[in-house]
Design a protein around this motif. Structure first.
Motif, PDB file in Angstrom:
ATOM      1  N   ALA A 139       2.303   6.578   3.579  1.00  0.00           N
ATOM      2  CA  ALA A 139       1.632   7.806   4.011  1.00  0.00           C
ATOM      3  C   ALA A 139       2.516   9.015   3.741  1.00  0.00           C
ATOM      4  CB  ALA A 139       1.303   7.707   5.495  1.00  0.00           C
ATOM      5  N   LEU A 140       3.808   8.755   3.470  1.00  0.00           N
ATOM      6  CA  LEU A 140       4.747   9.867   3.304  1.00  0.00           C
ATOM      7  C   LEU A 140       4.916  10.282   1.855  1.00  0.00           C
ATOM      8  CD1 LEU A 140       5.697   8.487   6.106  1.00  0.00           C
ATOM      9  CD2 LEU A 140       7.653   9.956   5.767  1.00  0.00           C
ATOM     10  N   ARG A 198       5.702  13.778   0.390  1.00  0.00           N
ATOM     11  CA  ARG A 198       6.018  14.634   1.545  1.00  0.00           C
ATOM     12  C   ARG A 198       7.519  14.647   1.767  1.00  0.00           C
ATOM     13  NH1 ARG A 198       2.047  12.406   5.957  1.00  0.00           N
ATOM     14  NH2 ARG A 198       3.912  12.634   7.197  1.00  0.00           N
ATOM     15  N   TYR A 231      -4.524   3.275   6.979  1.00  0.00           N
ATOM     16  CA  TYR A 231      -4.581   1.832   7.205  1.00  0.00           C
ATOM     17  C   TYR A 231      -4.655   1.474   8.690  1.00  0.00           C
ATOM     18  CZ  TYR A 231      -3.285  -3.056   6.734  1.00  0.00           C
ATOM     19  OH  TYR A 231      -3.276  -4.421   6.806  1.00  0.00           O
ATOM     20  N   ARG A 279       0.857  -1.180   0.000  1.00  0.00           N
ATOM     21  CA  ARG A 279       0.000   0.000   0.000  1.00  0.00           C
ATOM     22  C   ARG A 279       0.888   1.224   0.000  1.00  0.00           C
ATOM     23  NH1 ARG A 279      -0.524  -2.888   4.872  1.00  0.00           N
ATOM     24  NH2 ARG A 279       0.493  -1.735   6.518  1.00  0.00           N
ATOM     25  N   TYR A 338      -0.635  11.405  14.755  1.00  0.00           N
ATOM     26  CA  TYR A 338       0.789  11.054  14.723  1.00  0.00           C
ATOM     27  C   TYR A 338       0.987   9.704  14.022  1.00  0.00           C
ATOM     28  CZ  TYR A 338       5.360   9.829  16.821  1.00  0.00           C
ATOM     29  OH  TYR A 338       6.658   9.446  17.030  1.00  0.00           O
ATOM     30  N   MET A 339       0.142   8.751  14.360  1.00  0.00           N
ATOM     31  CA  MET A 339       0.258   7.413  13.765  1.00  0.00           C
ATOM     32  C   MET A 339      -0.157   7.431  12.284  1.00  0.00           C
ATOM     33  SD  MET A 339       1.512   5.458  15.983  1.00  0.00           S
ATOM     34  CE  MET A 339       1.861   5.551  17.731  1.00  0.00           C
ATOM     35  N   VAL A 340      -1.257   8.136  11.995  1.00  0.00           N
ATOM     36  CA  VAL A 340      -1.744   8.176  10.609  1.00  0.00           C
ATOM     37  C   VAL A 340      -0.728   8.883   9.707  1.00  0.00           C
ATOM     38  CG1 VAL A 340      -3.526   9.120   9.084  1.00  0.00           C
ATOM     39  CG2 VAL A 340      -4.173   8.018  11.226  1.00  0.00           C
ATOM     40  N   ASN A 341      -0.055   9.894  10.257  1.00  0.00           N
ATOM     41  CA  ASN A 341       0.976  10.594   9.495  1.00  0.00           C
ATOM     42  C   ASN A 341       2.090   9.673   9.047  1.00  0.00           C
ATOM     43  OD1 ASN A 341       0.450  13.254   8.988  1.00  0.00           O
ATOM     44  ND2 ASN A 341       0.854  13.850  11.107  1.00  0.00           N
ATOM     45  N   ARG A 342       2.330   8.641   9.804  1.00  0.00           N
ATOM     46  CA  ARG A 342       3.424   7.723   9.483  1.00  0.00           C
ATOM     47  C   ARG A 342       2.974   6.467   8.762  1.00  0.00           C
ATOM     48  NH1 ARG A 342       4.490  11.020  13.130  1.00  0.00           N
ATOM     49  NH2 ARG A 342       6.594  11.700  13.662  1.00  0.00           N
ATOM     50  N   PHE A 343       1.868   5.912   9.220  1.00  0.00           N
ATOM     51  CA  PHE A 343       1.466   4.604   8.684  1.00  0.00           C
ATOM     52  C   PHE A 343       0.219   4.665   7.812  1.00  0.00           C
ATOM     53  CE2 PHE A 343       3.915   3.919  12.536  1.00  0.00           C
ATOM     54  CZ  PHE A 343       4.881   3.052  12.072  1.00  0.00           C
ATOM     55  N   GLY A 344      -0.353   5.848   7.673  1.00  0.00           N
ATOM     56  CA  GLY A 344      -1.503   5.993   6.786  1.00  0.00           C
ATOM     57  C   GLY A 344      -2.822   5.634   7.445  1.00  0.00           C
ATOM     58  N   TYR A 375       7.417  -0.770   8.490  1.00  0.00           N
ATOM     59  CA  TYR A 375       6.912  -1.820   9.377  1.00  0.00           C
ATOM     60  C   TYR A 375       7.584  -3.154   9.119  1.00  0.00           C
ATOM     61  CZ  TYR A 375       3.774  -2.051   5.360  1.00  0.00           C
ATOM     62  OH  TYR A 375       3.268  -2.103   4.090  1.00  0.00           O
ATOM     63  N   PRO A 429       0.247  -2.315  11.391  1.00  0.00           N
ATOM     64  CA  PRO A 429       0.515  -2.199   9.949  1.00  0.00           C
ATOM     65  C   PRO A 429       1.126  -3.471   9.354  1.00  0.00           C
ATOM     66  CG  PRO A 429       1.911  -0.697  11.221  1.00  0.00           C
ATOM     67  CD  PRO A 429       1.085  -1.446  12.198  1.00  0.00           C
ATOM     68  N   PHE A 451      10.584   4.517  12.234  1.00  0.00           N
ATOM     69  CA  PHE A 451       9.223   4.776  12.692  1.00  0.00           C
ATOM     70  C   PHE A 451       8.643   6.007  12.004  1.00  0.00           C
ATOM     71  CE2 PHE A 451       5.743   5.821  15.489  1.00  0.00           C
ATOM     72  CZ  PHE A 451       5.291   4.578  15.908  1.00  0.00           C
ATOM     73  N   ASP A 452       9.462   7.062  11.922  1.00  0.00           N
ATOM     74  CA  ASP A 452       8.984   8.280  11.266  1.00  0.00           C
ATOM     75  C   ASP A 452       8.741   8.064   9.783  1.00  0.00           C
ATOM     76  OD1 ASP A 452       8.962   9.640  13.609  1.00  0.00           O
ATOM     77  OD2 ASP A 452      10.890  10.629  13.321  1.00  0.00           O
ATOM     78  N   LEU A 453       9.430   7.077   9.207  1.00  0.00           N
ATOM     79  CA  LEU A 453       9.211   6.746   7.799  1.00  0.00           C
ATOM     80  C   LEU A 453       8.017   5.797   7.622  1.00  0.00           C
ATOM     81  CD1 LEU A 453      12.850   6.123   6.517  1.00  0.00           C
ATOM     82  CD2 LEU A 453      11.237   7.756   5.551  1.00  0.00           C
ATOM     83  N   GLY A 454       7.463   5.337   8.740  1.00  0.00           N
ATOM     84  CA  GLY A 454       6.354   4.383   8.652  1.00  0.00           C
ATOM     85  C   GLY A 454       6.800   3.008   8.194  1.00  0.00           C
TER      86      GLY A 454
END
Lengths: 182, 177
Positions: free
Chosen positions: A35-36, A39, B115, A32, B107-113, A143, B69, A138-141
């Motif tokens: 989110a970044l 950005r 989802y 998916r 904060y979480m949505v900003n990073r992981f969307g 996982y 996630p 973490f800041d990059l999302g």
């Protein structure tokens, strides 16, 4: 006649639902969009893997298109990905690594593991950002490693690849994306 | 694991194993599976202590409504994946910092969307998601009204008294024969 057509309604509803659900079967839920996307690369201040004294931040990524690859010596798929990354580096793509969540008793042991990994599997990276707590990750999302981000010359994230990059991905996705944002 | 592999190997060649040994194997296999699942539950989530019950409840709500996630169908409060543990840690720290639920979720949505939200937000893209069930209920109501009306109409257009008498007479004659 109009009533007859009405009888077709359940069939139509069924077909719509069937197509919808059938499509769902082939969707990979782990792929998916980040989110970044579009950005700026998140701010950070971390040392490099090779030199604990050298601090780097997001300005490292400005000036040219860079592939940021999140890896760790604990991650088996990262090993499989290394040949493709070496290939990309050879073809002139700038790569920066993030050594993510390296395990080990202390800082020295963690760095040793990361360094040993690069010695064994090759080092396509210009610099490796050392991120043992996974704070940048973490800041990059992120996982799960490996994950790869394409950052343009302005430091904006333009493409995100989850999972490892195959040899086909190099030609079909990564290089065209690098071209596109050049 | 070795025990399980052995049991599996024996199970695969069950014809060669005499009856009692087969039973014992099955029992062992069951035990192994049960023990594994129990330990999996036990090691899932760390215990955190809070100064006050309100914050503790907020923490529980947050880890229950944010989705992991990595593991796709688990709340981060139920997952033992490393990323879920990281997220719980961040939530804990931010609650201690006095951040609001909305700030933490953002904060979480900003990073992981989006989802990670088990409760998707109401916005343009999620309009269909939220609107469809309501729309379907409306359609159902309309269909119901139409059905009831047509049935009532059918009853209104039913036989007149004279016709009904004739019908009754016909049925009676049929029955007498």
């Amino acid at each position: 006649m109009k009533r007859r057509l009405l009888l077709l309604l359940p069939l139509v509803a069924f077909l719509v639902l069937a197509v919808f659900l059938y499509r769902g079967l082939s969707i990979n839920p782990s792929e998916r969009e980040s989110a970044l996307m579009a950005r700026e690369f998140p701010a950070f201040s971390l040392s490099t893997l090779q030199d604990p004294q050298r601090k780097v931040d997001a300005s490292l990524l400005e000036g040219q298109v860079t592939l940021v690859n999140v890896w760790g010596s604990w991650c088996p798929t990262c090993r499989q990905e290394m040949p493709q990354l070496l290939d990309l580096a050879e073809r002139g793509v700038r790569l920066v690594g993030v050594d993510y969540k390296e395990q080990g008793a202390d800082d020295v042991a963690q760095r040793a593991r990361g360094t040993a990994f690069l010695q064994q599997f090759g080092n396509p990276f210009e610099v490796n950002i050392f991120d043992p707590d996974g704070s940048l990750g973490f800041d990059l999302g992120v996982y799960g490693a490996p994950e790869t981000f394409l950052v343009d010359a302005e430091g904006v994230i333009r493409y995100h690849h989850t999972g490892y990059i195959t040899a086909e991905d190099v030609d079909q996705i990564i290089l065209p994306e690098v071209e596109k944002w050049q | 694991m070795a025990v399980m592999r052995n049991a599996m190997r024996m199970a695969m060649f069950k014809k060669a194993v005499p009856g009692k040994a087969w039973l014992a194997t099955m029992a062992l296999l069951t035990m192994t599976v049960l023990l594994h699942s129990v330990s999996a539950i036990a090691e899932t989530v760390e215990v955190r202590s809070f100064g006050n019950p309100v914050t503790e409840q907020r923490y529980r709500d947050l880890v229950g409504t944010l989705r992991c996630p990595k593991c796709e169908n688990q709340a981060i409060g139920d997952s033992n994946s490393p990323i879920a543990a990281d997220m719980r840690e961040r939530i804990y720290l931010q609650l201690q910092d006095g951040r609001s639920d909305k700030e933490i979720i953002d904060y979480m949505v900003n990073r992981f969307g989006d989802y990670v939200l088990y409760n998707p937000r109401l916005e343009g893209r999620t309009l269909l998601l939220w609107g469809l069930p309501a729309a379907l209920v409306m359609v159902g109501v309309v269909v119901l009204i139409v059905l009831v009306r047509s049935r009532r109409k059918a009853r209104m257009g039913a036989l007149t008294q004279e016709e009904q008498q004739r019908l009754a007479a016909l049925i009676k004659r049929e029955g007498d024969e």
